[in-house]
Design an enzyme around this catalytic site. Structure first.
Site, PDB file in Angstrom:
ATOM      1  CD  GLU A 190      -3.617   3.464  -4.958  1.00 51.47           C
ATOM      2  OE1 GLU A 190      -3.610   4.708  -4.956  1.00 51.47           O
ATOM      3  OE2 GLU A 190      -3.057   2.788  -4.077  1.00 51.47           O
ATOM      4  CB  SER A 223      -0.917   0.009   1.232  1.00 51.56           C
ATOM      5  OG  SER A 223      -0.149  -0.026   2.416  1.00 51.56           O
ATOM      6  CG  ASN A 240      -2.643   4.232   1.906  1.00 50.76           C
ATOM      7  OD1 ASN A 240      -3.743   4.352   2.430  1.00 50.76           O
ATOM      8  ND2 ASN A 240      -2.068   3.056   1.739  1.00 50.76           N
ATOM      9  CG  HIS A 279      -2.846  -0.722  -2.861  1.00 50.33           C
ATOM     10  ND1 HIS A 279      -3.102   0.582  -2.507  1.00 50.33           N
ATOM     11  CD2 HIS A 279      -3.083  -1.461  -1.734  1.00 50.33           C
ATOM     12  CE1 HIS A 279      -3.459   0.627  -1.236  1.00 50.33           C
ATOM     13  NE2 HIS A 279      -3.463  -0.594  -0.760  1.00 50.33           N
TER      14      HIS A 279
END
Length: 711
Positions: free
Chosen positions: A444, A411, A482, A432
């Protein structure tokens, strides 16, 4: 070229919708004109005994109004004329003196079902492609070509309100049970069944109900009541039209439909929701023309929460999976999670027990090395530490020599560092997934410096093959989601440390539109994982990603959130209460950021207040100030070319964090807020908090009066 053709068969006029050079039928100005002209013929031809409306398309009856037209008209103020024209023509159809039957095969949505409502009868094919409903409220609109008027008169106010407010598409059998269609037959019997309906003549017109009965039926003692307040006002407005319109003449109800949809079309929320529909189509479809090899064999390394979730999802989508981990205990836990996910899917009616059984059978779990020569893709989902992931990638070249793609589910860690452990870095890519994998659609696709174009194409094709929506991001710490999320989370934790109560803070963001408050989200992620990711991001981006002291104290005390029974909240079963044990690490006074009116320098100061006092007017200020951090980081990702377009930032955050779709994503929200105004607000905040210094791209847009989106 005409969009509609007709033929007369034994006094029955068969009107067939067949849009040229398209797999779908939609209503635009040209189609409405064609329908109007067909009605000229039908009205003048005295020999006709009935009309059947058909579609020539393989899997679509009529998909509704052209949303591109609607969005353009919403922005230019031209929507009213288009809606009025549709109402006029549908009314003309309904007023024919001969019976009309809609023969529905394929998707019949929005305006497509509203033309069926203007008919006397509706028959539908039992084909799985046949889905029927009025999804307009999910797009910030209401059914305004008679949907809110005719459906309550057909099936009753309560059931009609349920159908319209939920915006769901129903199978033919479900539609029959609800009264949306009169009969369900096989596809090859559809036309004959429609012709037979002609013998029943015109359907009697219902009379309007008294006001009290209409209100009670739609929103009184029934199952459907006024929807919970949200940023999308369409469901509540639809209920209002249903309730008031049912006790009035049909022309008054239609006028209410018209005026309501025009008002909704002018709002940012509705325009954002329509744009999001197009974004979903874009990411679902992609733009690659090449046909890629279907992936049928995969391996997942790591049977933890993410690894087991990925394995379950792949197996449910027809992919055989080897699930590897170092010990039998880890595998046992992972298989138990997989079993639980399948059991819940069966219980919720998402899949049959037979399909779940087939999915389970596709997973082979092992703690010992297994031959992986047939494996086409390997997905590493080990612990989020480079020292654990690197040895995995070192061994993959030997253990999976024919795998076209070596993926990591990291991540935040650098893809390049893992690619460097292999002899074929061009095969290495990030995939991800988000937790829970069975519900989160986003993946992702993280491109390393040496990732090949062929690997990128395979990754995108694979994501779409397994019904995920991929967003491409360049390899950088935190990637997109993130990186954008964490300044927001960490600032919320710092506000809590400085005295704002968890309930007030989380409630402010819930009211703003987020699906979960930031402190509750930290508890769900895990305080330890939050601190680990913050440490990774801080090394790259500095203080704006530094975990505040309170998170480190909570980590040391093993107050890790839901998984430990306590974090910002105490968790017992389904209940959550404030966690008094963390009070010792907070500021003594309850404080919130607040601009002091009348201060000469307009500097941001702290207002001390009674902790029992609700945020009230300050609530929006707190929510907006936290959102400014998301905007700033999203703009940086665009500025640094981590993503290719503002759509990537906005859709990625909507899918990855539940950012309210009606706000359009962080960058669209900035435009709706006003970029110049937003930058001015951030600069005030930056006087006491450097995290709020606007990035270069934001400043440029503010200075030049430009936007992220050109239209």
């Amino acid at each position: 070229m005409p969009t509609i053709r007709r033929e007369v068969d034994h006094s029955i006029c068969i009107v067939t919708f067949d849009r040229p050079d398209s797999g779908a039928n939609i209503f635009d100005a040209a189609t409405l004109t064609d329908l109007d002209q067909q009605l000229d013929f039908i009205e003048e031809e005295e020999s006709l005994g009935g009309v059947v409306i058909l579609s020539a398309k393989k899997s679509i009856f009529i998909a509704g109004a052209d949303l591109k037209t609607l969005l353009h008209q919403a922005q230019t103020g031209e929507m009213g004329a288009f809606i009025a024209e549709g109402q006029r023509i549908f009314n003309r159809l309904a007023a024919l003196k001969i019976p009309i039957c809609a023969a529905i095969h394929g998707a019949c949505a929005g305006g497509g079902y509203e033309i069926a409502l203007a008919c006397d009868w509706r028959v539908a094919s039992d084909d799985p492609a046949t889905r029927i409903g009025l999804p307009e409220t999910t797009l910030g609109l209401i059914p305004a070509w008679g949907g809110c008027t005719r459906l309550p008169r057909l099936i009753g106010a309560e059931t009609a309100a349920e159908v319209i407010l939920k915006g769901k598409l129903y199978s033919a059998q479900e539609a029959k049970q609800l009264g949306l269609v009169d009969k369900v037959v096989s596809r090859d019997q559809l036309l004959d069944a429609a012709k037979k309906k002609m013998r029943e003549g015109k359907r009697p017109s219902p009379s309007p109900l008294p006001q009290g009965e209409a209100s009670c039926g739609a929103a009184g003692e029934g199952k459907t009541s006024a929807p919970r307040a949200s940023g999308n006002p369409a469901p509540a407005r639809a209920l209002e039209v249903i309730t008031k319109g049912l006790s009035r003449p049909m022309e008054d109800s239609l006028r209410m439909e018209h005026d309501t949809i025009v008002e909704l079309g002018e709002t940012d929320a509705t325009q954002n929701l329509i744009r999001n529909f197009f974004l979903a189509e874009k990411y679902k479809r992609g733009n690659s023309k090449q046909t890629l090899e279907k992936i049928t064999h995969a391996a997942v390394i790591g049977a933890g929460v993410m690894g087991s979730g990925i394995a379950q999802w792949l197996s449910s989508r027809g992919v055989s999976v080897i699930l590897r981990d170092v010990g039998t205990e880890e595998l046992t836990h992972g298989l138990a999670k997989i079993e639980k996910t399948y059991a819940e899917a069966v219980k919720r009616g998402i899949m049959t027990e037979e399909k779940a059984k087939e999915g389970r059978a596709r997973i082979v779990a092992s703690s010992a090395p297994i031959e992986m020569r047939d494996v086409q893709v390997v997905i590493e989902a080990a612990s989020e530490k480079l020292e654990i992931k690197k040895p995995v990638f070192r061994g993959l070249a030997q253990k999976a020599p024919h795998a076209a793609m070596l993926a990591t589910n990291t991540s935040a860690l650098p893809i390049a560092d893992l690619a460097a452990e292999t002899k074929t870095p061009e095969r290495v890519i990030g995939l991800h997934f988000f937790n829970p994998v069975s519900r989160m659609k986003l993946v992702e696709v993280v491109i390393g410096t040496e990732t090949s174009d062929a690997t990128i194409a395979r990754a995108l094709g694979f994501a779409r093959q397994i019904a995920k929506l991929p967003v491409i991001v360049r390899d950088s710490p935190g990637f997109l989601v993130n990186r954008v999320l964490f300044p927001y989370l960490l600032e919320a934790a710092e506000l809590f440390e400085n005295g704002v109560s968890a309930q007030e803070l989380d409630e402010a963001l819930l009211q703003w539109g987020m699906p979960m408050g930031p402190l509750r989200l930290i508890d769900e992620i895990g305080v330890d994982i939050t601190v680990d990711i913050a440490n990774t991001l801080e090394k790259a981006y500095g203080k704006r990603d530094r975990a505040p002291k309170i998170l480190r104290e909570m980590q040391s005390a093993k107050m890790l959130g839901r998984k430990s029974g306590g974090g910002f909240y105490k968790y017992e079963g389904k209940s959550q209460t404030a966690n008094a044990e963390i009070e010792k690490w907070r500021g003594a006074n309850s404080v919130i950021p607040s601009e002091v009116e009348g201060s000469r320098d307009e500097s941001l100061k702290v207002t001390r207040r009674d902790p029992s006092t609700a945020l009230r007017s300050a609530r929006d200020d707190v929510a907006n100030s936290l959102m400014f951090l998301m905007v700033n980081e999203s703009a940086r990702c665009l500025e640094e070319k981590v993503i290719a377009s503002p759509e990537d930032a906005d859709y990625g955050m909507i899918l990855g964090t539940g950012f309210p779709a009606w706000r359009g994503g962080p960058l669209r929200y900035a435009e709706n807020f006003g970029i110049k105004k937003l930058v001015e607000e951030m600069e005030k905040l930056a006087r006491t908090n450097e995290k709020y210094v606007p990035c270069t791209l934001l400043r440029e847009h503010a200075q030049n009066g430009t936007k992220f989106y050109e239209e």
